[in-house]
Design an enzyme around this catalytic site. Structure first.
Site, short mmCIF file in Angstrom:
data_model
loop_
_atom_site.label_atom_id
_atom_site.label_comp_id
_atom_site.label_asym_id
_atom_site.label_seq_id
_atom_site.Cartn_x
_atom_site.Cartn_y
_atom_site.Cartn_z
N SER A 50 0.85 -1.20 0.00
CA SER A 50 0.00 0.00 0.00
C SER A 50 0.88 1.24 0.00
CB SER A 50 -0.89 0.01 1.24
OG SER A 50 -0.09 0.26 2.39
N ASP A 82 -1.14 -1.60 -3.99
CA ASP A 82 -2.51 -1.66 -3.48
C ASP A 82 -3.03 -0.23 -3.28
OD1 ASP A 82 -4.77 -2.97 -2.45
OD2 ASP A 82 -4.01 -2.92 -0.39
N HIS A 83 -4.19 0.07 -3.83
CA HIS A 83 -4.86 1.37 -3.65
C HIS A 83 -3.99 2.58 -4.03
CE1 HIS A 83 -8.51 -0.17 -1.79
NE2 HIS A 83 -7.75 -1.00 -1.11
N GLU A 134 -10.98 0.21 -9.49
CA GLU A 134 -12.11 -0.05 -8.58
C GLU A 134 -13.30 0.79 -8.99
OE1 GLU A 134 -11.24 -0.54 -4.44
OE2 GLU A 134 -13.15 0.34 -3.81
N HIS A 180 -13.04 -2.64 4.37
CA HIS A 180 -11.73 -2.83 5.00
C HIS A 180 -11.82 -2.88 6.53
CE1 HIS A 180 -10.45 -1.06 1.02
NE2 HIS A 180 -9.71 -2.15 1.10
N HIS A 211 -11.88 -6.71 -2.38
CA HIS A 211 -11.11 -6.11 -1.28
C HIS A 211 -11.84 -6.41 0.03
CE1 HIS A 211 -8.13 -3.37 -3.28
NE2 HIS A 211 -8.74 -3.94 -4.30
N SER A 214 -10.89 -10.00 4.76
CA SER A 214 -10.47 -10.74 5.96
C SER A 214 -11.69 -11.32 6.64
CB SER A 214 -9.73 -9.80 6.93
OG SER A 214 -8.39 -9.64 6.50
#
Ligand code: G3H
Ligand code: 13P
Ligand code: ZN
Length: 309
Positions: A50, A82-83, A134, A180, A211, A214
């Site tokens: 990131s 990432d992002h 995205e 997230h 995304h 988790s």
């Protein structure tokens, strides 16, 4: 063995109905834990960095550590930004040896997101680098309970078709209910699988990305707290839902929070059981092992990408 793009990985994942894990990396132990797991499981792997991780480690360190992982393990590894939130950071990573970048224009109006993504795609493709973009917004817990939030924030299937066609992007992160961090749902977790299926049908053979994936297992949180942590109750994406998504065109699944919990729980355990300890290797070694175990579990039991290398 090399740093590779995700093109072949995603083609095989799409056809095979599984997903490749994309894990966030911030230091050497995290990288080693992840690649150890990928090596044991003979799994394809994406290591993602990131903007915050680049700032923390300074850009060159993580790239060199990932290059070392390639050399040490003999694995093919995708090194992904990432992002990325600007053309400049994407360009910097492309020029600096990344094989994949994400341009995240999801907060911009559609036309601006298309224009920015296309600019990155044109630059990246000329250098053999692939691009993820995205469309739609990953709602936080507060947004998710508001009425009509889905249509306002989740990815619009028709817009997705237009977006992919006009930008030439290689993969697309979509919003279907994940978010997230550790607190993803108030009440029962739910993902909009109808929307996912509609997008997959409209964009056949096109790799989608999830995304905020988790699972934040209760045991991880309890484990952290057992050793002095104060992580509040958390709610992640159930693993069954990720399995289902990986059979519906989702080829890349992003996981960071679970790594953080596994690592922090392990460090807490060692330091609380051995308060006299001050050799960093004594707590970072077990933390690396905890990351390896967690990633192995994801690869084998959730993503379905063991033996797919
Ligand atoms: O999606 C964000 C990742 O979890 C990375 O987080 O920006 O704090 O490094 P970070
Ligand atoms: P989690 O916070 O659910 O791990 O998501 C990570 C992510 O999407 C990184 O881009
Ligand atoms: Zn993300």
């Amino acid at each position: 063995m090399a740093l590779v793009t995700s093109t072949e990985m995603f083609k095989k994942a799409y056809e095979g109905g599984y997903a490749v894990g994309a894990f966030n990396v911030n230091n050497m132990e995290i990288i080693q834990g992840i690649v150890d797991a990928a090596k044991i499981e003979k799994a394809p792997i994406i290591l993602q960095v990131s903007a915050g991780a680049r700032k923390y480690a300074s850009p060159i360190y993580l790239r060199k550590l990932v290059e070392a992982a390639v050399e040490d393990t003999g694995l093919d590894i995708v090194l992904h930004l990432d992002h990325g939130d600007s053309f400049e950071i994407c360009k910097d990573c492309i020029d600096g040896g990344f094989t994949s970048v994400m341009i995240d224009g999801s907060k911009l109006p559609l036309e601006e997101n298309i224009a920015l993504t296309k600019k990155v795609v044109d630059y990246a493709h000329a250098k053999g680098v692939v691009v993820e973009a995205e469309l739609g917004k990953l709602a936080g817990v507060e947004d998710a309970v508001k009425v009509n939030t889905k249509d306002a924030t989740y990815t619009d299937p028709q817009e997705a078709v237009r977006f992919v066609k006009e930008t030439g992007v290689d993969s697309l992160a979509i919003a279907i209910g994940t978010s997230h961090g550790a607190y993803k749902f108030k009440g029962e977790p739910s993902l909009d699988f109808d929307r996912l299926e509609t997008i997959t049908n409209l964009l056949p053979n096109f790799p989608l990305v999830l995304h905020g994936s988790s699972s934040v297992p209760r045991e991880f949180v309890d484990f952290c707290n057992q050793y002095g942590g104060k992580v509040p109750g958390a709610q992640g994406v159930p693993e069954e839902m990720l399995k289902r998504a990986s059979k519906l065109g989702v080829c890349k699944i992003n996981i960071d929070t679970d790594l953080r919990l596994a690592m922090t729980g392990s460090v807490r355990k060692v330091l609380s059981e051995h308060p006299e300890e001050f050799d960093p290797r004594k707590y970072l070694g077990p933390a690396r092992e905890a990351i390896k175990n967690m990633v192995q579990h994801k690869i084998k039991d959730v993503l379905g990408c063991s033996d797919k290398r």
